[in-house]
Design an enzyme around this catalytic site. Structure first.
Site, PDB file in Angstrom:
ATOM      1  N   ASP A  89      27.363 -16.374 -44.158  1.00 29.53           N
ATOM      2  CA  ASP A  89      27.200 -15.287 -45.122  1.00 29.53           C
ATOM      3  C   ASP A  89      28.513 -15.047 -45.877  1.00 29.53           C
ATOM      4  O   ASP A  89      28.838 -13.920 -46.247  1.00 29.53           O
ATOM      5  CB  ASP A  89      26.698 -13.986 -44.491  1.00 29.53           C
TER       6      ASP A  89
ATOM      7  N   GLU B  55      23.725 -19.860 -45.730  1.00 30.51           N
ATOM      8  CA  GLU B  55      23.603 -18.591 -46.453  1.00 30.51           C
ATOM      9  C   GLU B  55      24.982 -18.256 -46.994  1.00 30.51           C
ATOM     10  O   GLU B  55      25.687 -17.388 -46.473  1.00 30.51           O
ATOM     11  CB  GLU B  55      23.057 -17.459 -45.573  1.00 30.51           C
TER      12      GLU B  55
END
Ligand code: MN
Length: 339
Positions: free
Chosen positions: A287, A8
């Protein structure tokens, strides 16, 4: 741990850059902007320094999902996907790609996914929650019937679909009025994405398409912690459940979903996710650039789990799910030869 795979991990193109501007104080924007626009320099340094061999990259949020005009959504998606393909081609052993998709139009989304997978060698799609259409004030969720042909094609292609967060629209955010601190990753992202995932399950989508594989980030957006309660409320009442899915919600969660550690670097939370969905369905992620690579990697590398599970979560699960043992150039060649 060396050789980690992270999935991600975001970038921006100039058209979508400002979508990320509100998530950090103004004095941090130059840093975040630099991180988002970089792929081959700072990002690689961070990866090398913290044992990440590969990132599967995706566009920032909400980006394409927040463009109500279908043609414009397609244009931006294609622009981002073409740029990403060029970047991945420079270092295919370090970077792979998720497609951005114009979900405003299920047929356009299907054809763009096909193009990305078959022609550009992408490993799947990452979509930022619901899409806006028409006047932009109506959120469209992907359990709706018009999306089922899209899902059939996703299942056929065998590519995972990452359901990534976005904030609810202002019209749907009254509960947060006066508490804007709850928006974004603090709370609203998880709430929004968890409900969307449950809509997909409850619609019966996975009865029709049992081989679909959905990835949700942030250690499951709270779903593991609530999974028992979702299926067992008022267990003394012997009435049938009210959703269209044939089995318990947990069954689909355990069979059709994968979770990542993105932005949720907490061993207690990881252990709960492992107890619900199992270590075979959890994948390491950062992330980046919204979270730091060192924060994710330092935590994960030292987390109190077995070394066997660390290797699964850190690398092997992703390698298997995305068939990363098969070189992308070879897989693209096979698909093109078949056409
Ligand atoms: Mn993210």
């Amino acid at each position: 741990m060396q050789g980690k795979i992270a999935l991600e991990e975001h970038f921006a193109i100039p058209d979508t850059l400002l979508d990320s501007a509100g998530f950090v104080p103004a004095e941090y924007w130059p840093e975040l902007k630099g991180r988002l626009l970089d792929i081959q320099e700072r990002r690689l340094t961070e990866m090398d320094r913290h044992g990440i061999e590969m990132m599967i990259l995706s566009l920032n949020a909400p980006a394409v999902q927040a463009i109500p005009d279908r043609a414009m959504a397609l244009e931006i998606a294609r622009r981002a996907n073409d740029y990403l393909a060029e970047q991945v081609a420079k270092r295919p052993t370090r970077f792979q790609a998720f497609a951005a998709l114009p979900m405003q139009d299920p047929e356009l989304a299907t054809s763009e996914l096909e193009r990305c997978v078959k022609t550009l060698g992408f490993r799947g799609a990452l979509v930022n929650g619901f899409s806006q259409i028409a006047d932009g004030r109506a959120p469209i969720y992907y359990d709706l019937p018009q999306y089922w042909p899209f899902w059939a094609r996703v299942e056929q292609l065998g590519t995972p679909f990452y359901l990534h967060p976005r904030n609810p629209l202002p019209e749907d955010s009254r509960i947060y009025e006066g508490h804007s601190w709850l928006l974004g990753p603090t709370w609203a992202f998880g709430q929004e994405t968890a409900v969307h995932a449950l809509r997909l399950i409850g619609s019966g989508l996975f009865d029709a398409h049992p081989n679909l594989r959905i990835i949700v980030g942030h250690m499951g957006e709270g779903l593991p912690y609530s999974m028992w309660r979702i299926d067992h409320r008022n267990a003394w009442v012997k009435a049938p459940h009210k959703h269209k899915a044939k089995r318990k919600i947990r069954d689909y969660f355990n069979e059709n979903f994968y979770l990542t550690t993105s932005g949720n670097f907490r061993t207690q939370t990881l252990i709960d996710a492992m107890l619900e969905i199992g270590a075979d369905r959890i994948l390491f992620s950062v992330d980046w650039p919204f979270e730091n690579v060192d924060h994710a990697a330092d935590w994960f590398d030292a987390a109190s789990i077995s070394e066997t599970d660390r290797v699964k979560i850190g690398r092997d699960n992703a390698a298997r799910l995305f068939k990363l043992d098969r070189p992308v150039s070879a897989s693209v060649g096979i698909d093109q030869a078949a056409e």
